[in-house]
Write an enzyme that holds these catalytic residues in place. Structure first.
Site, PDB file in Angstrom:
ATOM      1  N   ASP A  38     -36.822  22.294 -14.938  1.00 42.95           N
ATOM      2  CA  ASP A  38     -37.554  21.478 -13.974  1.00 42.95           C
ATOM      3  C   ASP A  38     -39.022  21.885 -13.923  1.00 42.95           C
ATOM      4  OD1 ASP A  38     -35.144  20.389 -13.475  1.00 42.95           O
ATOM      5  OD2 ASP A  38     -35.032  20.968 -11.340  1.00 42.95           O
ATOM      6  N   TYR A  41     -40.900  20.506 -16.783  1.00 46.03           N
ATOM      7  CA  TYR A  41     -41.109  19.075 -16.556  1.00 46.03           C
ATOM      8  C   TYR A  41     -42.277  18.873 -15.591  1.00 46.03           C
ATOM      9  CZ  TYR A  41     -40.130  14.175 -15.460  1.00 46.03           C
ATOM     10  OH  TYR A  41     -40.241  12.818 -15.287  1.00 46.03           O
ATOM     11  N   SER A  87     -24.767 -17.814 -12.129  1.00 48.19           N
ATOM     12  CA  SER A  87     -23.758 -16.972 -11.491  1.00 48.19           C
ATOM     13  C   SER A  87     -22.494 -17.051 -12.346  1.00 48.19           C
ATOM     14  CB  SER A  87     -23.672 -17.446 -10.057  1.00 48.19           C
ATOM     15  OG  SER A  87     -22.437 -17.810  -9.707  1.00 48.19           O
ATOM     16  N   GLU A 125     -15.631  -5.860 -18.786  1.00 50.27           N
ATOM     17  CA  GLU A 125     -16.451  -4.782 -18.214  1.00 50.27           C
ATOM     18  C   GLU A 125     -16.372  -4.852 -16.690  1.00 50.27           C
ATOM     19  OE1 GLU A 125     -20.893  -5.875 -18.317  1.00 50.27           O
ATOM     20  OE2 GLU A 125     -20.002  -7.031 -19.962  1.00 50.27           O
ATOM     21  N   LYS A 127     -17.170  -5.365 -12.880  1.00 53.60           N
ATOM     22  CA  LYS A 127     -18.108  -6.183 -12.114  1.00 53.60           C
ATOM     23  C   LYS A 127     -18.706  -5.285 -11.039  1.00 53.60           C
ATOM     24  CE  LYS A 127     -18.721 -10.630  -9.920  1.00 53.60           C
ATOM     25  NZ  LYS A 127     -19.487 -10.285  -8.744  1.00 53.60           N
ATOM     26  N   LYS A 324     -11.418 -11.253  -9.914  1.00 49.94           N
ATOM     27  CA  LYS A 324     -11.602 -10.489  -8.673  1.00 49.94           C
ATOM     28  C   LYS A 324     -10.284  -9.851  -8.232  1.00 49.94           C
ATOM     29  CE  LYS A 324     -15.143 -10.914  -6.442  1.00 49.94           C
ATOM     30  NZ  LYS A 324     -16.008 -11.974  -5.983  1.00 49.94           N
ATOM     31  N   CYS A 423     -10.553  13.296  29.965  1.00 45.03           N
ATOM     32  CA  CYS A 423     -10.950  13.890  31.243  1.00 45.03           C
ATOM     33  C   CYS A 423      -9.995  13.551  32.386  1.00 45.03           C
ATOM     34  CB  CYS A 423     -12.367  13.453  31.597  1.00 45.03           C
ATOM     35  SG  CYS A 423     -12.438  11.722  32.064  1.00 45.03           S
ATOM     36  N   CYS A 438     -12.693   4.463  30.109  1.00 44.63           N
ATOM     37  CA  CYS A 438     -12.693   5.583  31.046  1.00 44.63           C
ATOM     38  C   CYS A 438     -13.782   5.335  32.082  1.00 44.63           C
ATOM     39  CB  CYS A 438     -12.982   6.881  30.291  1.00 44.63           C
ATOM     40  SG  CYS A 438     -13.351   8.257  31.366  1.00 44.63           S
ATOM     41  N   CYS A 443     -17.582  12.040  31.342  1.00 41.46           N
ATOM     42  CA  CYS A 443     -16.432  12.367  30.498  1.00 41.46           C
ATOM     43  C   CYS A 443     -16.902  13.093  29.237  1.00 41.46           C
ATOM     44  CB  CYS A 443     -15.710  11.073  30.128  1.00 41.46           C
ATOM     45  SG  CYS A 443     -14.440  11.290  28.889  1.00 41.46           S
TER      46      CYS A 443
HETATM   47  S1  IVH Z   1     -22.658 -11.096 -16.495  1.00 45.10           S
HETATM   48  C1  IVH Z   1     -24.347 -15.787 -16.490  1.00 45.10           C
HETATM   49  N1  IVH Z   1     -21.613  -8.808 -15.896  1.00 45.10           N
HETATM   50  O1  IVH Z   1     -22.094 -10.873 -10.593  1.00 45.10           O
HETATM   51  C2  IVH Z   1     -24.055 -14.644 -15.613  1.00 45.10           C
HETATM   52  N2  IVH Z   1     -22.544 -10.067 -14.128  1.00 45.10           N
HETATM   53  O2  IVH Z   1     -20.900 -13.158  -9.343  1.00 45.10           O
HETATM   54  C3  IVH Z   1     -23.639 -13.472 -16.439  1.00 45.10           C
HETATM   55  N3  IVH Z   1     -22.427  -8.956 -11.947  1.00 45.10           N
HETATM   56  O3  IVH Z   1     -24.908 -12.913 -10.907  1.00 45.10           O
HETATM   57  C4  IVH Z   1     -23.523 -12.287 -15.595  1.00 45.10           C
HETATM   58  N4  IVH Z   1     -21.451  -7.132 -12.656  1.00 45.10           N
HETATM   59  O4  IVH Z   1     -25.317 -10.375 -10.896  1.00 45.10           O
HETATM   60  C5  IVH Z   1     -22.233  -9.886 -15.408  1.00 45.10           C
HETATM   61  N5  IVH Z   1     -20.694  -6.725 -15.546  1.00 45.10           N
HETATM   62  C6  IVH Z   1     -21.296  -7.804 -15.062  1.00 45.10           C
HETATM   63  C7  IVH Z   1     -21.618  -7.932 -13.715  1.00 45.10           C
HETATM   64  C8  IVH Z   1     -22.229  -9.091 -13.276  1.00 45.10           C
HETATM   65  C9  IVH Z   1     -21.953  -7.773 -11.604  1.00 45.10           C
HETATM   66  C10 IVH Z   1     -23.026  -9.919 -11.016  1.00 45.10           C
HETATM   67  C11 IVH Z   1     -24.162 -10.721 -11.597  1.00 45.10           C
HETATM   68  C12 IVH Z   1     -23.822 -12.171 -11.348  1.00 45.10           C
HETATM   69  C13 IVH Z   1     -22.774 -12.062 -10.289  1.00 45.10           C
HETATM   70  C14 IVH Z   1     -21.858 -13.260 -10.318  1.00 45.10           C
END
Ligand code: IVH
Length: 714
Positions: A38, A41, A87, A125, A127, A324, A423, A438, A443
């Site tokens: 550190d 750095y 989205s 991956e 979410k 989800k 109490c 109470c 108390c």
């Molecule tokens: S891919 C075209 N990958 O979830 C949109 N989104 O509910 C492709 N999010 O707006 C998005 N983890 O902000 C992607 N592994 C992930 C994510 C992810 C969270 C968010 C993202 C998106 C929202 C939709």
């Protein structure tokens, strides 16, 4: 590269230092494998700082020294996204279904149909439950960072994002001319917990969950504050791009690695439906090992050409879906119900459970809220219950399973024999309220929360006096009520053990000195702050202010003719009551119930004791807004207007409340027909809906500013 050369010209050394610091920053924050100490750095960092000071023309906004934040913004400017930030369509895990993944299977079948093939490669991956941002790099330098906004236009949050240590500000090597990376900003769970503990100890309000903390932090106009919060970023997608072809998702991932942008992980590939379903199962347990909140799995078609074929609707791409997870539920036994007594004396029943593992952590207690909940769910001791973690944070009881028809539903009143478990004072249930409470103002169970409230910023603002400090003071017998704080010595405070006997943690001299000096400052705080700080029922901030307008000192209040009249007036004729209210220009903030609550408080034994403590301590807070009969009060822009504030704004709600009040308006907590304006920030929920349904005018921040501008005389 020599770490500490002395001969280079600044013009050569500065970029070299950028590269060195960026490299070590990445090793430290992303790889967690630092290679230098550190202090080495720090030496490099200081060398760069000095060079930048003596050669201001060499200071780049993306210099590693700029991560500490800079002068506050007055507002966020807007950015139009070169590629819309879409989205994702949610596909839900189905409850009580033979195939909980039915919606996911339907999604995969649509892919098969649209691409005319059986096996389609998809990636999986986590979410991330964070805040979506986009990072726009031009020739390897961060040009701007922006929020999603409405998907087309977002807020420019570059200054805030620069402070996030795992985001590279520049990168070297064969950088694409344009690289726009989409991802999530979030707060790691562990860092969130530590931050909240520290805030609590400093007497600052804590955040409800990592997502709220993240959203609130990114909205800050002062990036120096953002720099102190533990935010992090993970990439999951590509926006605008100008560089060598990226055919598959894996090419994109390699590019991210090359430029040191941290990417979401773990990513899996599934070659067919079976592998997809298996993969989902793995995440449902694995996600609890991650140090950030996740609420599902994102599935994306691997091949970028196939993605183009599939295209998008206006809202979301057809090549991606977000699976989800349902909140995880477990069966267990309710062995006992314990009762907690809160600051205002409310008795809260808490279920003691046979410990079960839910969403990666052990749950052994769950709140039952109040008697109504208990009755509704037919809760009895010994019941088998279904428990879930709502929003992955607070455990709750969903229902009793196979209830025993002979079992008697738990009654809180009977269980405590009508007495406060702390109490022994009688408990009461007010008309129209479900809570039992109470009746004893002194108390001891209320001591910790009473002290915390007393010391809060909105009250007397005692530095470093959060819940854990209050708790330690009470536990060690140093305080049983807020006024006891004034008898504490600096030494007692410094030696206060916040930890346990086995692993003690001293409060320390520095914090002790802070407490003592803010207690000294509290002595001259105005009457309204003191009244609010006392935690008298029904006495909120506005009522405290109104009381201070009607009285000069605290000692006047217990024998106040105005309060006596107000209480009496509930039984008087409407006309007389009205005359009285008009005479003193009393607003709705102080009505008969507030007046009664205050008088009862000061007449009680505890209240009398408090009055004598005030005189012993030489305390008699004075009003700073005494004006019992305001004549010709100036009419300001918001005079007579009532506001409600909701959603996430660029500053705290108190900030906006102050602006509204300075301009004559009032701020209330809930929407009614009488509300004139709703000031709505981002992610506004039910209040926004209600305001719309009642036809209340909705303002965003610029609209509020415009109203003030337009109507101010200058
Ligand atoms: S891919 C075209 N990958 O979830 C949109 N989104 O509910 C492709 N999010 O707006 C998005 N983890 O902000 C992607 N592994 C992930 C994510 C992810 C969270 C968010 C993202 C998106 C929202 C939709």
């Amino acid at each position: 590269m020599d770490l500490f050369p002395t001969s280079d010209s600044p013009a050569k050394r500065v970029p070299e230092l950028h590269q060195l610091l960026n490299h070590h920053n990445h090793l430290y924050y992303t790889q967690a494998e630092p290679e230098i100490s550190d202090s080495d750095y720090d030496k490099l960092y200081r060398e760069l700082e000095d060079l930048e000071k003596s050669n201001p023309d060499l200071l780049d906004p993306n210099s590693p020294t700029q991560r500490v934040g800079s002068v506050p913004n007055t507002a966020f400017t807007q950015v139009t996204h070169p590629v819309p930030m879409l989205s994702i369509d949610d596909v839900f895990e189905l409850k009580d279904s033979d195939t909980p993944e039915a919606e996911l299977i339907a999604f995969y079948k649509r892919l098969q149909k649209n691409l005319g093939r059986e096996n389609i490669d998809v990636t999986l991956e986590p979410k991330i439950d964070g805040v979506a941002v986009t990072l726009f790099y031009e020739n390897g330098s961060l040009k701007y960072a922006a929020t999603r906004g409405d998907g087309t236009i977002g807020d420019d949050v570059t200054q805030n994002v620069r402070t996030i240590r795992n985001i590279p500000l520049t990168f070297t090597g064969d950088a694409p001319a344009i690289l726009e990376v989409r991802g999530e900003i979030f707060m790691p769970n562990s860092a969130f917990a530590t931050m909240n503990e520290e805030r609590d100890e400093q007497g600052l309000p804590t955040f409800a969950n990592p997502r709220n903390a993240t959203a609130g932090t990114l909205k800050q106009l002062d990036s120096r504050i953002v720099a102190t919060r533990p935010l992090a970023f993970l990439a999951h997608g590509l926006g605008a791009y100008d560089g060598p072809d990226l055919e598959a998702e894996t090419d994109f991932h390699e590019l991210l690695d090359r430029v040191s942008i941290p990417k979401n992980h773990p990513v899996r590939t599934a070659h067919n439906l079976e592998e997809l379903l298996e993969g989902i199962k793995l995440y449902s347990t694995e996600r609890h090992d991650l140090d950030h909140a996740t609420d599902g799995v994102v599935i994306k078609v691997l091949d970028r050409n196939e993605r183009e074929t599939l295209g998008a609707t206006a809202r979301a791409p057809r090549w991606a879906a977000a699976f989800k997870f349902l909140p995880e539920q477990q069966e267990t036994t309710l062995n006992a119900i314990s009762i907690q007594v809160g600051r205002t004396g409310v008795l809260t029943p808490v279920a003691e459970l046979t410990p079960v593992l839910i969403s990666g952590s052990t749950v052994s207690r769950a709140t039952l809220h109040n008697q109504d909940e208990i009755t509704k769910k037919g809760i009895y001791i010994g019941a088998k219950v279904l428990v879930e973690k709502a929003g992955e944070i607070i455990p709750a009881i969903v229902k009793t399973i196979d209830p025993d028809p002979d079992a008697k539903t738990y009654s809180l009143f009977d269980a405590v024999e009508g007495k406060c478990p702390s109490c022994q004072a009688p408990i009461t249930q007010e008309e129209g309220f479900v809570a039992w409470r109470c009746t004893n103002f002194e108390c001891p169970a209320q001591a910790v929360t009473a002290i915390t409230h007393f010391a809060a910023r909105k009250a007397l603002d005692i530095d470093s006096m959060g819940e854990s400090v209050a708790e330690a003071l009470v536990r060690h017998g140093h305080a049983t009520s807020p006024l006891d704080l004034f008898s504490l010595t600096e030494e007692t405070l410094a030696n206060l053990n916040l930890g346990t006997e086995e692993s003690p943690r001293r409060f320390g001299e520095k914090n002790a000195a802070k407490v003592i000096s803010s207690l000294e400052a509290a002595r001259s705080k105005p009457l309204n702050k003191w009244l609010f700080a006392m935690g008298i029922r029904h006495l909120g901030e506005s009522a405290a202010k109104e009381l201070a307008r009607l009285h000069q000192t605290l000692t006047e209040i217990p024998t106040s003719p105005i309060l006596a009249e107000l209480v009496k007036d509930t039984r008087a004729t409407a006309k007389k009551q009205n005359e009285f209210l008009v005479q003193y220009a009393i607003t709705g903030d102080v009505g008969p119930s507030v007046a009664e609550s205050i008088l009862t408080f000061f007449q009680s034994e505890a209240g009398q004791h408090i009055i004598s403590r005030f005189s012993e301590l030489g305390l008699d807070p004075k009003s700073e807004n005494y004006a019992p009969k305001p004549t010709d009060a100036p009419v300001l822009t918001f005079t007579g207007k009532t506001f409600v504030i909701t959603g996430t704004l660029s500053e705290s709600r108190d900030h906006f409340k102050a602006i509204i009040e300075q301009n004559g308006g009032k701020v209330s907590g809930s929407i009614s027909k009488k509300t004139n304006y709703l000031l709505a920030g981002e992610a506004a929920g039910s209040k926004l809906d209600k305001a719309k349904s009642l036809g209340v005018t909705i303002l965003d921040e610029p609209a509020l500013a415009a109203l003030l501008d337009e109507e101010s005389p200058s």
